[in-house]
Design a protein around this motif. Structure first.
Motif, PDB file in Angstrom:
ATOM      1  N   UNK A 127      41.435  16.508  12.251  1.00  0.00           N
ATOM      2  CA  UNK A 127      40.208  16.117  12.913  1.00  0.00           C
ATOM      3  C   UNK A 127      39.099  16.128  11.890  1.00  0.00           C
ATOM      4  N   UNK A 128      38.165  15.217  12.061  1.00  0.00           N
ATOM      5  CA  UNK A 128      37.049  15.148  11.126  1.00  0.00           C
ATOM      6  C   UNK A 128      36.091  16.279  11.441  1.00  0.00           C
ATOM      7  N   UNK A 129      35.728  17.011  10.433  1.00  0.00           N
ATOM      8  CA  UNK A 129      34.798  18.129  10.607  1.00  0.00           C
ATOM      9  C   UNK A 129      33.632  17.964   9.651  1.00  0.00           C
ATOM     10  N   UNK A 130      32.485  18.382  10.119  1.00  0.00           N
ATOM     11  CA  UNK A 130      31.307  18.412   9.263  1.00  0.00           C
ATOM     12  C   UNK A 130      31.165  19.820   8.708  1.00  0.00           C
ATOM     13  N   UNK A 131      30.874  19.907   7.423  1.00  0.00           N
ATOM     14  CA  UNK A 131      30.635  21.205   6.815  1.00  0.00           C
ATOM     15  C   UNK A 131      29.196  21.592   7.109  1.00  0.00           C
ATOM     16  N   UNK A 136      21.775  19.764   5.830  1.00  0.00           N
ATOM     17  CA  UNK A 136      20.507  20.269   6.340  1.00  0.00           C
ATOM     18  C   UNK A 136      20.303  19.781   7.768  1.00  0.00           C
ATOM     19  N   UNK A 137      19.244  20.200   8.378  1.00  0.00           N
ATOM     20  CA  UNK A 137      19.011  19.917   9.788  1.00  0.00           C
ATOM     21  C   UNK A 137      18.967  18.420  10.061  1.00  0.00           C
ATOM     22  N   UNK A 138      18.271  17.675   9.243  1.00  0.00           N
ATOM     23  CA  UNK A 138      18.135  16.240   9.462  1.00  0.00           C
ATOM     24  C   UNK A 138      19.483  15.524   9.364  1.00  0.00           C
ATOM     25  N   UNK A 139      20.310  15.920   8.406  1.00  0.00           N
ATOM     26  CA  UNK A 139      21.632  15.316   8.272  1.00  0.00           C
ATOM     27  C   UNK A 139      22.486  15.613   9.503  1.00  0.00           C
ATOM     28  N   UNK A 140      22.405  16.828  10.001  1.00  0.00           N
ATOM     29  CA  UNK A 140      23.145  17.182  11.214  1.00  0.00           C
ATOM     30  C   UNK A 140      22.651  16.377  12.405  1.00  0.00           C
ATOM     31  N   UNK A 141      21.352  16.238  12.491  1.00  0.00           N
ATOM     32  CA  UNK A 141      20.764  15.467  13.595  1.00  0.00           C
ATOM     33  C   UNK A 141      21.214  14.010  13.533  1.00  0.00           C
ATOM     34  N   UNK A 142      21.212  13.426  12.327  1.00  0.00           N
ATOM     35  CA  UNK A 142      21.669  12.044  12.158  1.00  0.00           C
ATOM     36  C   UNK A 142      23.149  11.899  12.530  1.00  0.00           C
ATOM     37  N   UNK A 143      23.956  12.855  12.091  1.00  0.00           N
ATOM     38  CA  UNK A 143      25.386  12.819  12.414  1.00  0.00           C
ATOM     39  C   UNK A 143      25.580  12.910  13.925  1.00  0.00           C
ATOM     40  N   UNK A 144      24.837  13.791  14.575  1.00  0.00           N
ATOM     41  CA  UNK A 144      24.924  13.936  16.023  1.00  0.00           C
ATOM     42  C   UNK A 144      24.538  12.639  16.722  1.00  0.00           C
ATOM     43  N   UNK A 145      23.415  12.060  16.310  1.00  0.00           N
ATOM     44  CA  UNK A 145      22.964  10.805  16.924  1.00  0.00           C
ATOM     45  C   UNK A 145      23.979   9.687  16.734  1.00  0.00           C
ATOM     46  N   UNK A 146      24.595   9.645  15.573  1.00  0.00           N
ATOM     47  CA  UNK A 146      25.630   8.648  15.312  1.00  0.00           C
ATOM     48  C   UNK A 146      26.804   8.828  16.270  1.00  0.00           C
ATOM     49  N   UNK A 148      26.692  10.239  19.242  1.00  0.00           N
ATOM     50  CA  UNK A 148      26.231   9.883  20.589  1.00  0.00           C
ATOM     51  C   UNK A 148      26.275   8.368  20.776  1.00  0.00           C
ATOM     52  N   UNK A 149      25.842   7.622  19.779  1.00  0.00           N
ATOM     53  CA  UNK A 149      25.870   6.157  19.843  1.00  0.00           C
ATOM     54  C   UNK A 149      27.308   5.664  19.966  1.00  0.00           C
ATOM     55  N   UNK A 150      28.212   6.232  19.154  1.00  0.00           N
ATOM     56  CA  UNK A 150      29.627   5.846  19.233  1.00  0.00           C
ATOM     57  C   UNK A 150      30.191   6.143  20.617  1.00  0.00           C
ATOM     58  N   UNK A 151      29.831   7.280  21.171  1.00  0.00           N
ATOM     59  CA  UNK A 151      30.307   7.651  22.508  1.00  0.00           C
ATOM     60  C   UNK A 151      29.808   6.652  23.547  1.00  0.00           C
ATOM     61  N   UNK A 152      28.528   6.319  23.491  1.00  0.00           N
ATOM     62  CA  UNK A 152      27.952   5.395  24.479  1.00  0.00           C
ATOM     63  C   UNK A 152      28.598   4.018  24.396  1.00  0.00           C
ATOM     64  N   UNK A 153      28.827   3.529  23.170  1.00  0.00           N
ATOM     65  CA  UNK A 153      29.484   2.228  23.007  1.00  0.00           C
ATOM     66  C   UNK A 153      30.895   2.257  23.589  1.00  0.00           C
ATOM     67  N   UNK A 154      31.606   3.327  23.299  1.00  0.00           N
ATOM     68  CA  UNK A 154      32.966   3.463  23.821  1.00  0.00           C
ATOM     69  C   UNK A 154      32.956   3.550  25.333  1.00  0.00           C
ATOM     70  N   UNK A 155      32.012   4.293  25.891  1.00  0.00           N
ATOM     71  CA  UNK A 155      31.893   4.432  27.337  1.00  0.00           C
ATOM     72  C   UNK A 155      31.570   3.089  27.988  1.00  0.00           C
ATOM     73  N   UNK A 156      30.683   2.300  27.374  1.00  0.00           N
ATOM     74  CA  UNK A 156      30.353   0.972  27.896  1.00  0.00           C
ATOM     75  C   UNK A 156      31.579   0.065  27.894  1.00  0.00           C
ATOM     76  N   UNK A 157      32.342   0.098  26.806  1.00  0.00           N
ATOM     77  CA  UNK A 157      33.556  -0.721  26.724  1.00  0.00           C
ATOM     78  C   UNK A 157      34.573  -0.304  27.785  1.00  0.00           C
ATOM     79  N   UNK A 158      34.703   0.989  27.989  1.00  0.00           N
ATOM     80  CA  UNK A 158      35.630   1.492  29.001  1.00  0.00           C
ATOM     81  C   UNK A 158      35.206   1.043  30.398  1.00  0.00           C
ATOM     82  N   UNK A 159      33.927   1.111  30.686  1.00  0.00           N
ATOM     83  CA  UNK A 159      33.411   0.673  31.985  1.00  0.00           C
ATOM     84  C   UNK A 159      33.668  -0.823  32.178  1.00  0.00           C
ATOM     85  N   UNK A 160      33.451  -1.600  31.117  1.00  0.00           N
ATOM     86  CA  UNK A 160      33.693  -3.044  31.176  1.00  0.00           C
ATOM     87  C   UNK A 160      35.173  -3.337  31.440  1.00  0.00           C
ATOM     88  N   UNK A 161      36.056  -2.626  30.761  1.00  0.00           N
ATOM     89  CA  UNK A 161      37.497  -2.814  30.949  1.00  0.00           C
ATOM     90  C   UNK A 161      37.904  -2.445  32.374  1.00  0.00           C
TER      91      UNK A 161
END
Length: 171
Positions: A127-131, A136-146, A148-161
């Motif tokens: 599994x991919x892990x972040x060290x 730093x805080x900003x990098x973690x925040x960016x990774x988290x937001x990324x 969340x975006x991936x999750x939302x896109x996947x969720x939208x595709x699943x709903x469409x399917x």
């Protein structure tokens, strides 16, 4: 006079207790590996057994937390494994969550044991892990937001399917 049996491997006593629980073989194997790796990692020797040495108690706290988290064993069953009352197991887990998860060395130990579980339980599942320590805080925040975006896109595709499948099933 009764003679105390010497134990060469401190984890062997837990293996015998684990046999008293009715677990699936792969769960039992994973827990055995977890305990053995934990004791080797923290250099727990037979002299520690039956004592209240901090190193042993803290190691057992992390093991109890992971067994509860990954295998959903009852506190009483974990108590059988450690020859402790279920209330002691609750205390172990609470102790881990209150103190140990904050300390860097214990976080590394916890992460190592999680990897052991994943490798054993999921057959070398990577599994991919972040060290967290190096970001730093900003990098973690960016990774988290990324993520969340991936999750939302996947969720939208699943709903469409799902909606396409529902339309096809109706027609």
């Amino acid at each position: 006079m009764t003679k105390k049996r010497s134990v060469k491997e401190p984890w062997a006593i837990y293996f015998r207790r684990l046999d008293k629980l009715y677990l699936k073989p792969h769960v039992q194997d994973t827990i055995q590996i977890l305990i053995k790796e934990a004791y080797i990692y923290n250099n727990i020797t037979p002299e520690f057994l039956g004592t209240r040495k901090r190193k042993l108690v803290d190691t057992n706290s992390v093991i109890a937390k992971l067994i509860r988290q990954y295998f959903k064993l009852a506190y009483a069953d974990i108590g059988i494994l450690f020859a402790k009352n279920h209330a002691t197991i609750i205390h172990y887990i609470s102790h881990y969550e209150d103190c140990l998860c904050i300390e860097n060395d214990w976080k590394k130990f916890h992460d190592y044991l999680c990897e052991v579980i994943h490798q054993t339980k999921y057959d070398s599942f990577n599994i991919e892990r972040y060290d967290v320590d190096s970001l730093n805080y900003q990098e973690l925040r960016n990774a988290f937001n990324s993520l969340v975006i991936q999750y939302r896109k996947t969720d939208e595709k699943l709903t469409e399917i799902k909606s396409i499948l529902e339309v096809e099933n109706e027609g």
